[in-house]
Design a protein around this motif. Structure first.
Motif, PDB file in Angstrom:
ATOM      1  N   ILE A   1      66.800  32.692  54.682  1.00 12.54           N
ATOM      2  CA  ILE A   1      66.888  34.101  54.269  1.00 12.54           C
ATOM      3  C   ILE A   1      65.604  34.851  54.615  1.00 12.54           C
ATOM      4  O   ILE A   1      65.638  35.978  55.130  1.00 12.54           O
ATOM      5  CB  ILE A   1      67.172  34.192  52.754  1.00 12.54           C
ATOM      6  N   GLN A   2      64.470  34.219  54.350  1.00  6.57           N
ATOM      7  CA  GLN A   2      63.186  34.871  54.650  1.00  6.57           C
ATOM      8  C   GLN A   2      63.054  35.161  56.143  1.00  6.57           C
ATOM      9  O   GLN A   2      62.498  36.194  56.530  1.00  6.57           O
ATOM     10  CB  GLN A   2      62.037  33.992  54.150  1.00  6.57           C
ATOM     11  N   ASN A   3      63.584  34.268  56.980  1.00 10.15           N
ATOM     12  CA  ASN A   3      63.554  34.500  58.424  1.00 10.15           C
ATOM     13  C   ASN A   3      64.415  35.703  58.813  1.00 10.15           C
ATOM     14  O   ASN A   3      64.045  36.490  59.697  1.00 10.15           O
ATOM     15  CB  ASN A   3      64.033  33.249  59.175  1.00 10.15           C
ATOM     16  N   LEU A   4      65.554  35.871  58.154  1.00  9.27           N
ATOM     17  CA  LEU A   4      66.404  37.026  58.429  1.00  9.27           C
ATOM     18  C   LEU A   4      65.720  38.322  58.003  1.00  9.27           C
ATOM     19  O   LEU A   4      65.876  39.363  58.664  1.00  9.27           O
ATOM     20  CB  LEU A   4      67.752  36.878  57.708  1.00  9.27           C
ATOM     21  N   VAL A   5      64.962  38.269  56.924  1.00 10.26           N
ATOM     22  CA  VAL A   5      64.210  39.454  56.482  1.00 10.26           C
ATOM     23  C   VAL A   5      63.149  39.817  57.516  1.00 10.26           C
ATOM     24  O   VAL A   5      62.980  40.995  57.876  1.00 10.26           O
ATOM     25  CB  VAL A   5      63.573  39.205  55.103  1.00 10.26           C
ATOM     26  N   LYS A   6      62.461  38.814  58.039  1.00 13.70           N
ATOM     27  CA  LYS A   6      61.397  39.051  59.014  1.00 13.70           C
ATOM     28  C   LYS A   6      61.932  39.716  60.287  1.00 13.70           C
ATOM     29  O   LYS A   6      61.237  40.521  60.920  1.00 13.70           O
ATOM     30  CB  LYS A   6      60.711  37.730  59.378  1.00 13.70           C
ATOM     31  N   THR A   7      63.165  39.360  60.679  1.00 15.55           N
ATOM     32  CA  THR A   7      63.721  39.916  61.916  1.00 15.55           C
ATOM     33  C   THR A   7      64.488  41.215  61.672  1.00 15.55           C
ATOM     34  O   THR A   7      65.091  41.767  62.603  1.00 15.55           O
ATOM     35  CB  THR A   7      64.665  38.893  62.580  1.00 15.55           C
ATOM     36  N   GLY A   8      64.502  41.686  60.431  1.00 15.21           N
ATOM     37  CA  GLY A   8      65.198  42.933  60.114  1.00 15.21           C
ATOM     38  C   GLY A   8      66.696  42.787  59.962  1.00 15.21           C
ATOM     39  O   GLY A   8      67.420  43.792  59.883  1.00 15.21           O
ATOM     40  N   ASP A   9      67.162  41.534  59.919  1.00 15.86           N
ATOM     41  CA  ASP A   9      68.598  41.295  59.764  1.00 15.86           C
ATOM     42  C   ASP A   9      69.009  41.269  58.292  1.00 15.86           C
ATOM     43  O   ASP A   9      70.201  41.212  57.978  1.00 15.86           O
ATOM     44  CB  ASP A   9      68.988  39.970  60.421  1.00 15.86           C
ATOM     45  N   ALA A  10      68.023  41.300  57.417  1.00 15.95           N
ATOM     46  CA  ALA A  10      68.278  41.356  55.978  1.00 15.95           C
ATOM     47  C   ALA A  10      67.173  42.190  55.337  1.00 15.95           C
ATOM     48  O   ALA A  10      66.115  42.413  55.947  1.00 15.95           O
ATOM     49  CB  ALA A  10      68.312  39.948  55.394  1.00 15.95           C
ATOM     50  N   TYR A  11      67.432  42.672  54.134  1.00 13.12           N
ATOM     51  CA  TYR A  11      66.433  43.483  53.432  1.00 13.12           C
ATOM     52  C   TYR A  11      66.390  43.096  51.959  1.00 13.12           C
ATOM     53  O   TYR A  11      67.383  42.605  51.399  1.00 13.12           O
ATOM     54  CB  TYR A  11      66.739  44.982  53.587  1.00 13.12           C
ATOM     55  N   GLU A  12      65.237  43.304  51.343  1.00 12.37           N
ATOM     56  CA  GLU A  12      65.010  42.915  49.956  1.00 12.37           C
ATOM     57  C   GLU A  12      64.878  44.160  49.074  1.00 12.37           C
ATOM     58  O   GLU A  12      64.177  45.113  49.424  1.00 12.37           O
ATOM     59  CB  GLU A  12      63.727  42.078  49.845  1.00 12.37           C
ATOM     60  N   ILE A  13      65.556  44.132  47.960  1.00 13.85           N
ATOM     61  CA  ILE A  13      65.455  45.207  46.975  1.00 13.85           C
ATOM     62  C   ILE A  13      65.494  44.600  45.581  1.00 13.85           C
ATOM     63  O   ILE A  13      66.444  43.888  45.236  1.00 13.85           O
ATOM     64  CB  ILE A  13      66.603  46.238  47.111  1.00 13.85           C
ATOM     65  N   ASN A  14      64.437  44.859  44.809  1.00 13.57           N
ATOM     66  CA  ASN A  14      64.375  44.414  43.418  1.00 13.57           C
ATOM     67  C   ASN A  14      64.661  42.925  43.247  1.00 13.57           C
ATOM     68  O   ASN A  14      65.350  42.503  42.320  1.00 13.57           O
ATOM     69  CB  ASN A  14      65.354  45.221  42.562  1.00 13.57           C
ATOM     70  N   GLY A  15      64.145  42.128  44.150  1.00 18.43           N
ATOM     71  CA  GLY A  15      64.273  40.680  44.023  1.00 18.43           C
ATOM     72  C   GLY A  15      65.538  40.090  44.593  1.00 18.43           C
ATOM     73  O   GLY A  15      65.690  38.867  44.645  1.00 18.43           O
ATOM     74  N   SER A  16      66.477  40.932  45.024  1.00 21.10           N
ATOM     75  CA  SER A  16      67.694  40.457  45.676  1.00 21.10           C
ATOM     76  C   SER A  16      67.599  40.742  47.173  1.00 21.10           C
ATOM     77  O   SER A  16      66.886  41.658  47.596  1.00 21.10           O
ATOM     78  CB  SER A  16      68.928  41.146  45.101  1.00 21.10           C
ATOM     79  N   THR A  17      68.317  39.977  47.949  1.00 22.94           N
ATOM     80  CA  THR A  17      68.285  40.133  49.409  1.00 22.94           C
ATOM     81  C   THR A  17      69.700  40.312  49.931  1.00 22.94           C
ATOM     82  O   THR A  17      70.627  39.627  49.483  1.00 22.94           O
ATOM     83  CB  THR A  17      67.633  38.903  50.078  1.00 22.94           C
ATOM     84  N   TYR A  18      69.844  41.244  50.904  1.00 25.15           N
ATOM     85  CA  TYR A  18      71.160  41.566  51.435  1.00 25.15           C
ATOM     86  C   TYR A  18      71.143  41.504  52.956  1.00 25.15           C
ATOM     87  O   TYR A  18      70.142  41.830  53.581  1.00 25.15           O
ATOM     88  CB  TYR A  18      71.590  42.980  50.992  1.00 25.15           C
ATOM     89  N   PHE A  19      72.274  41.101  53.513  1.00 18.30           N
ATOM     90  CA  PHE A  19      72.391  41.112  54.974  1.00 18.30           C
ATOM     91  C   PHE A  19      72.657  42.534  55.440  1.00 18.30           C
ATOM     92  O   PHE A  19      73.445  43.271  54.845  1.00 18.30           O
ATOM     93  CB  PHE A  19      73.527  40.194  55.430  1.00 18.30           C
ATOM     94  N   ASN A  20      72.022  42.913  56.551  1.00 14.15           N
ATOM     95  CA  ASN A  20      72.113  44.270  57.081  1.00 14.15           C
ATOM     96  C   ASN A  20      73.234  44.359  58.117  1.00 14.15           C
ATOM     97  O   ASN A  20      73.033  44.181  59.317  1.00 14.15           O
ATOM     98  CB  ASN A  20      70.765  44.655  57.714  1.00 14.15           C
ATOM     99  N   ILE A  21      74.443  44.648  57.629  1.00 16.79           N
ATOM    100  CA  ILE A  21      75.618  44.691  58.500  1.00 16.79           C
ATOM    101  C   ILE A  21      75.493  45.764  59.583  1.00 16.79           C
ATOM    102  O   ILE A  21      75.981  45.609  60.706  1.00 16.79           O
ATOM    103  CB  ILE A  21      76.900  44.926  57.674  1.00 16.79           C
ATOM    104  N   ALA A  22      74.821  46.890  59.269  1.00 22.96           N
ATOM    105  CA  ALA A  22      74.716  48.007  60.221  1.00 22.96           C
ATOM    106  C   ALA A  22      74.168  47.551  61.570  1.00 22.96           C
ATOM    107  O   ALA A  22      74.533  48.088  62.618  1.00 22.96           O
ATOM    108  CB  ALA A  22      73.844  49.109  59.634  1.00 22.96           C
ATOM    109  N   LYS A  23      73.319  46.550  61.550  1.00 25.54           N
ATOM    110  CA  LYS A  23      72.699  46.055  62.775  1.00 25.54           C
ATOM    111  C   LYS A  23      73.700  45.280  63.651  1.00 25.54           C
ATOM    112  O   LYS A  23      73.469  45.078  64.842  1.00 25.54           O
ATOM    113  CB  LYS A  23      71.505  45.168  62.420  1.00 25.54           C
ATOM    114  N   TYR A  24      74.827  44.865  63.053  1.00 24.74           N
ATOM    115  CA  TYR A  24      75.783  44.007  63.763  1.00 24.74           C
ATOM    116  C   TYR A  24      77.207  44.566  63.727  1.00 24.74           C
ATOM    117  O   TYR A  24      78.175  43.818  63.761  1.00 24.74           O
ATOM    118  CB  TYR A  24      75.740  42.586  63.182  1.00 24.74           C
ATOM    119  N   GLN A  25      77.330  45.890  63.673  1.00 26.61           N
ATOM    120  CA  GLN A  25      78.659  46.500  63.594  1.00 26.61           C
ATOM    121  C   GLN A  25      79.556  46.109  64.760  1.00 26.61           C
ATOM    122  O   GLN A  25      80.764  45.961  64.614  1.00 26.61           O
ATOM    123  CB  GLN A  25      78.517  48.022  63.548  1.00 26.61           C
ATOM    124  N   GLU A  26      78.965  45.905  65.917  1.00 24.59           N
ATOM    125  CA  GLU A  26      79.739  45.573  67.114  1.00 24.59           C
ATOM    126  C   GLU A  26      80.350  44.174  67.020  1.00 24.59           C
ATOM    127  O   GLU A  26      81.385  43.895  67.639  1.00 24.59           O
ATOM    128  CB  GLU A  26      78.840  45.667  68.350  1.00 24.59           C
TER     129      GLU A  26
END
Length: 446
Positions: free
Chosen positions: A122-147
């Protein structure tokens, strides 16, 4: 061999190979498994048996989801720890699959043994911008992979509905983003350090565990076959796929996605509210494990299956025929002191393998079994049993279709009883013949 591939919506041939890597989603261990779960398990078991019979090396991994909201709720309801609940139902699962004669996977992996791998992933996905952290939770960034997102479910992003398991979360950038790590102190939790070094307690999201286990245990490589029920396609497998895709820079997680169809009971989906859930252990007690295998084999795994009492009775009758002919073969071999060689594989084995090569066409193999029973019955009546036919029958029943018929062992002493019974019967000394027959019946020889 070709299998129906959910990703391509076509048949995919995995090619000529001597090694196949398989991953199948295992149980969330908060309850006993039901016959719908068994359909997925037996489908993979048939695939593994088919491959191993042809001396293909199989690496098969199955996971245990041993940390989950359902486990936490169950533990609270019965006043036990999550670990106690998980351990109890893992043992129950292993009892059930043993009774189903399921081949043991290469590895059964507990998610809780790989928390550090999940955190790193998960931390690796955050580093590459594929995930983001908010208030201690982490989410996958679907917008980057809409295609790319939605290809497995064959839907564009705007068509996808949020599954009930993905609840609304105001922290998410998009309703389609999903949790990789949940900040929570409810139940068992683990430490997670965000990009700023802030420590939070929480646990992984459900969709991340399988992506991490495949990435870790198969050395970041695309596997050959990923198996599971059709209900897992979206969101679980879709989300699993996109995480691996992001982490490994556009690499697919699996060449083939193999999904078995829905299983209903009397035209209704199994559910607690309808009180129609059939547990595997209850089915086995009532009808036997071979009946369940036959019932599931009678419909191709990709098709929906509606279980009715008439189908169960039909499967039970067919398995009774198989057991009867197996016992008859057993008696004939003992009477004439004959042996067979499973290493010799004749035309019927080739026919069965050809059917299974075509998307595990198990119904046609059951037809082959019925044809063989008719021929064997004729040969038994004529006292001319073909040993190649016997070898093929045993191979198909036990080593390819992986049924678990228990045949009595005819020891030297029992064989003497058998030969005496035949002698008295032929001499029409029915009193002594009946006495010996009673002994043989007690030993379940017939």
């Amino acid at each position: 061999m070709k299998l129906y591939n959910t990703l391509t919506r076509d048949f995919t041939n995995y090619g000529e190979t001597k090694k196949v890597n398989i991953y199948a989603c295992g149980p969330t261990v908060y309850n006993y498994i039901h016959i719908g779960n068994a359909r997925a398990i037996i489908t993979v078991d048939l695939l593994v048996s088919f491959l191993q019979f042809q001396e293909i090396e199989v690496t098969y991994i199955q996971n245990y989801t041993d940390i989950d909201d359902k486990i936490i709720l169950k533990a609270a309801a019965v006043k036990k720890t999550e670990q106690e609940i998980a351990e109890f139902y893992i043992q129950a699962f292993e009892e059930d699959v043993t009774n189903l004669n399921i081949k043991t996977p290469t590895h059964r992996v507990r998610v809780t043994n790989h928390i550090s791998d999940i955190v790193t992933f998960i931390q690796n996905l955050v580093k590459t911008g594929d995930a983001y952290e908010i208030n201690g939770s982490t989410y996958f960034n679907i917008a980057k992979y809409q295609e790319y997102y939605g290809r497995l479910a064959n839907k564009k992003l705007v068509e996808l509905e949020v599954n009930a398991r993905i609840k609304h979360d105001a922290n998410k950038h998009s309703q389609y983003d999903f949790a990789l790590w949940k900040n929570t102190a409810t139940g068992v939790s683990f430490p997670y350090y965000d990009a700023n070094g802030q420590k939070y307690q929480g646990r992984p999201g459900w969709h991340t565990e399988c992506a991490v286990l495949i990435d870790k245990l198969f050395d970041h490589q695309t596997i050959d076959i990923h198996a599971g029920g059709i209900d897992l396609v979206f969101p679980h497998h879709e989300n699993e796929r996109i995480q691996f895709f992001a982490k490994n820079k556009g690499q697919e997680i699996s060449k083939i996605w193999m999904h078995n169809g829905h299983l209903n009971v009397a035209n209704e989906k199994m559910s607690k509210s309808l009180d129609n859930t059939i547990l595997v252990r209850d089915f086995i007690k009532l009808y036997g494990s071979n009946t369940l295998r036959y019932l599931l084999y009678a419909t191709n795994y990709t098709q929906p299956l509606n279980v009715t009492n008439s189908l169960i009775m039909a499967a039970q009758n067919e398995t009774a025929k198989i057991l009867k002919i197996l016992k008859a073969i057993n008696l004939f071999l003992a009477e004439y002191d004959l042996t067979y060689n499973l290493a010799n594989r004749g035309e019927y084995v080739k026919k069965a393998l050809a059917q299974l090569e075509n998307n595990l066409n198990s119904p046609n193999v059951l037809t082959i079994i019925s044809e063989m029973i008719k021929i064997i019955n004729i040969q038994l009546r004529n006292k001319t049993l073909d040993m190649q036919l016997v070898s093929d029958f045993y191979n198909i029943i036990f080593n390819i279709m992986n049924f678990n018929f228990q045949l009595p062992i005819i020891s030297g002493e029992i064989r003497e009883y058998l030969l005496e019974w035949i002698k008295y019967k032929n001499n029409k000394d029915f009193v002594k013949a009946d006495e010996l027959r009673k002994v043989l019946l007690e030993k379940d020889i017939f």
